[in-house]
Design a protein around this motif. Structure first.
Motif, PDB file in Angstrom:
ATOM      1  N   LEU A 202       0.819  -1.206   0.000  1.00 60.77           N
ATOM      2  CA  LEU A 202       0.000   0.000   0.000  1.00 60.77           C
ATOM      3  C   LEU A 202       0.855   1.260   0.000  1.00 60.77           C
ATOM      4  N   LEU A 203       1.776   1.362   0.934  1.00 59.30           N
ATOM      5  CA  LEU A 203       2.596   2.563   1.032  1.00 59.30           C
ATOM      6  C   LEU A 203       3.616   2.641  -0.104  1.00 59.30           C
ATOM      7  N   GLY A 204       4.256   1.530  -0.404  1.00 55.06           N
ATOM      8  CA  GLY A 204       5.224   1.521  -1.502  1.00 55.06           C
ATOM      9  C   GLY A 204       4.587   1.821  -2.840  1.00 55.06           C
ATOM     10  N   GLY A 205       3.410   1.249  -3.077  1.00 51.18           N
ATOM     11  CA  GLY A 205       2.687   1.535  -4.318  1.00 51.18           C
ATOM     12  C   GLY A 205       2.296   2.993  -4.424  1.00 51.18           C
ATOM     13  N   ALA A 206       1.896   3.581  -3.302  1.00 49.39           N
ATOM     14  CA  ALA A 206       1.513   4.995  -3.290  1.00 49.39           C
ATOM     15  C   ALA A 206       2.718   5.889  -3.560  1.00 49.39           C
ATOM     16  N   ILE A 207       3.839   5.586  -2.923  1.00 50.51           N
ATOM     17  CA  ILE A 207       5.030   6.405  -3.130  1.00 50.51           C
ATOM     18  C   ILE A 207       5.527   6.268  -4.565  1.00 50.51           C
ATOM     19  N   ALA A 208       5.548   5.051  -5.083  1.00 53.70           N
ATOM     20  CA  ALA A 208       5.974   4.843  -6.472  1.00 53.70           C
ATOM     21  C   ALA A 208       5.067   5.600  -7.437  1.00 53.70           C
ATOM     22  N   GLN A 209       3.771   5.543  -7.193  1.00 56.17           N
ATOM     23  CA  GLN A 209       2.824   6.236  -8.070  1.00 56.17           C
ATOM     24  C   GLN A 209       2.994   7.744  -7.960  1.00 56.17           C
ATOM     25  N   TYR A 210       3.209   8.251  -6.757  1.00 57.98           N
ATOM     26  CA  TYR A 210       3.377   9.684  -6.539  1.00 57.98           C
ATOM     27  C   TYR A 210       4.620  10.196  -7.268  1.00 57.98           C
ATOM     28  N   LEU A 211       5.679   9.410  -7.256  1.00 56.49           N
ATOM     29  CA  LEU A 211       6.921   9.826  -7.896  1.00 56.49           C
ATOM     30  C   LEU A 211       6.836   9.852  -9.422  1.00 56.49           C
ATOM     31  N   THR A 212       5.883   9.126  -9.995  1.00 52.78           N
ATOM     32  CA  THR A 212       5.739   9.136 -11.456  1.00 52.78           C
ATOM     33  C   THR A 212       5.144  10.446 -11.950  1.00 52.78           C
ATOM     34  N   GLY A 213       4.471  11.170 -11.064  1.00 52.63           N
ATOM     35  CA  GLY A 213       3.858  12.432 -11.455  1.00 52.63           C
ATOM     36  C   GLY A 213       2.394  12.307 -11.827  1.00 52.63           C
TER      37      GLY A 213
ATOM     38  N   ILE B  80      -0.881  10.903 -10.602  1.00 53.02           N
ATOM     39  CA  ILE B  80      -1.415  10.361  -9.357  1.00 53.02           C
ATOM     40  C   ILE B  80      -2.667   9.541  -9.646  1.00 53.02           C
ATOM     41  N   ARG B  81      -2.527   8.238  -9.479  1.00 54.14           N
ATOM     42  CA  ARG B  81      -3.653   7.326  -9.636  1.00 54.14           C
ATOM     43  C   ARG B  81      -3.457   6.134  -8.717  1.00 54.14           C
ATOM     44  N   ILE B  82      -4.480   5.334  -8.593  1.00 47.29           N
ATOM     45  CA  ILE B  82      -4.429   4.143  -7.750  1.00 47.29           C
ATOM     46  C   ILE B  82      -3.873   2.995  -8.585  1.00 47.29           C
ATOM     47  N   ASN B  83      -2.804   2.367  -8.118  1.00 43.97           N
ATOM     48  CA  ASN B  83      -2.241   1.237  -8.857  1.00 43.97           C
ATOM     49  C   ASN B  83      -2.631  -0.078  -8.187  1.00 43.97           C
ATOM     50  N   ALA B  84      -2.289  -1.170  -8.842  1.00 49.19           N
ATOM     51  CA  ALA B  84      -2.670  -2.499  -8.337  1.00 49.19           C
ATOM     52  C   ALA B  84      -2.052  -2.792  -6.975  1.00 49.19           C
ATOM     53  N   ALA B  85      -0.824  -2.335  -6.748  1.00 47.03           N
ATOM     54  CA  ALA B  85      -0.176  -2.584  -5.454  1.00 47.03           C
ATOM     55  C   ALA B  85      -0.966  -1.923  -4.326  1.00 47.03           C
ATOM     56  N   MET B  86      -1.464  -0.727  -4.557  1.00 48.62           N
ATOM     57  CA  MET B  86      -2.253  -0.031  -3.537  1.00 48.62           C
ATOM     58  C   MET B  86      -3.555  -0.770  -3.268  1.00 48.62           C
ATOM     59  N   LEU B  87      -4.216  -1.210  -4.322  1.00 46.53           N
ATOM     60  CA  LEU B  87      -5.481  -1.927  -4.157  1.00 46.53           C
ATOM     61  C   LEU B  87      -5.270  -3.225  -3.372  1.00 46.53           C
ATOM     62  N   TRP B  88      -4.307  -4.032  -3.802  1.00 48.33           N
ATOM     63  CA  TRP B  88      -4.051  -5.294  -3.114  1.00 48.33           C
ATOM     64  C   TRP B  88      -3.548  -5.066  -1.698  1.00 48.33           C
ATOM     65  N   GLY B  89      -2.727  -4.050  -1.508  1.00 41.95           N
ATOM     66  CA  GLY B  89      -2.246  -3.739  -0.167  1.00 41.95           C
ATOM     67  C   GLY B  89      -3.377  -3.395   0.776  1.00 41.95           C
TER      68      GLY B  89
ATOM     69  N   VAL C  51     -11.968   1.903   1.175  1.00 42.30           N
ATOM     70  CA  VAL C  51     -13.029   2.568   0.405  1.00 42.30           C
ATOM     71  C   VAL C  51     -12.440   3.647  -0.501  1.00 42.30           C
ATOM     72  N   MET C  52     -11.504   4.425   0.029  1.00 38.79           N
ATOM     73  CA  MET C  52     -10.891   5.489  -0.772  1.00 38.79           C
ATOM     74  C   MET C  52     -10.092   4.917  -1.943  1.00 38.79           C
ATOM     75  N   VAL C  53      -9.448   3.785  -1.742  1.00 37.10           N
ATOM     76  CA  VAL C  53      -8.678   3.151  -2.821  1.00 37.10           C
ATOM     77  C   VAL C  53      -9.624   2.475  -3.809  1.00 37.10           C
ATOM     78  N   PHE C  54     -10.564   1.693  -3.299  1.00 37.94           N
ATOM     79  CA  PHE C  54     -11.424   0.884  -4.165  1.00 37.94           C
ATOM     80  C   PHE C  54     -12.269   1.737  -5.106  1.00 37.94           C
ATOM     81  N   PHE C  55     -12.895   2.779  -4.590  1.00 35.44           N
ATOM     82  CA  PHE C  55     -13.809   3.550  -5.414  1.00 35.44           C
ATOM     83  C   PHE C  55     -13.115   4.559  -6.327  1.00 35.44           C
ATOM     84  N   SER C  56     -11.818   4.729  -6.194  1.00 31.51           N
ATOM     85  CA  SER C  56     -11.111   5.625  -7.114  1.00 31.51           C
ATOM     86  C   SER C  56     -10.088   4.874  -7.957  1.00 31.51           C
ATOM     87  N   ARG C  57     -10.126   3.550  -7.934  1.00 37.86           N
ATOM     88  CA  ARG C  57      -9.128   2.734  -8.631  1.00 37.86           C
ATOM     89  C   ARG C  57      -9.204   2.834 -10.150  1.00 37.86           C
TER      90      ARG C  57
END
Length: 116
Positions: A22-33, A35-44, A82-88
């Motif tokens: 969850l946290l690693g996926g969020a940081i990786a996604q944030y660094l790409t510029g 900002i979206r929900i990735n699979a790692a965040m959802l599964w985390g 809920v915040m991750v699932f509904f904005s994935r």
């Protein structure tokens, strides 16, 4: 070590993997510029919620966490899920929404570590 303690440790291990996803996926996604929900965040978030429920089972022979702590962690985990699932499926997520997911994730970890 008994079977129940082994089960608790396995659940804790998987719970920590969910946190890392969850946290690693969020940081990786944030660094790409973008900002979206990735699979790692959802599964985390799913792993964190399910293993957290498993860890809250009375498996410690009376050495249980406070019910208020368990409820607080459950509410935070549900909010994150809920915040991750509904904005994935969004192409891009609002920056504040995304940072709230990260903040709630860190707050949930802080509750786990510092609330005794």
């Amino acid at each position: 070590m008994g079977r129940v303690e082994a089960l608790r440790l396995i659940l804790l291990y998987v719970h920590l993997i969910g946190f890392a996803l969850l946290l690693g996926g969020a940081i990786a996604q944030y660094l790409t510029g973008k900002i979206r929900i990735n699979a790692a965040m959802l599964w985390g978030s799913v792993i964190q919620l399910l293993t957290g429920i498993g860890l809250s089972a009375p498996l410690r022979d009376g050495d249980e966490p406070a019910p208020a702590k368990l409820v607080t962690k459950l509410v935070l985990a549900l909010l994150i899920f809920v915040m991750v699932f509904f904005s994935r499926k969004r192409a891009e997520v609002n920056r504040g929404h995304f940072l709230a997911i990260v903040g709630l994730t860190l707050a949930n970890a802080a509750v786990a570590v510092f609330w005794r």
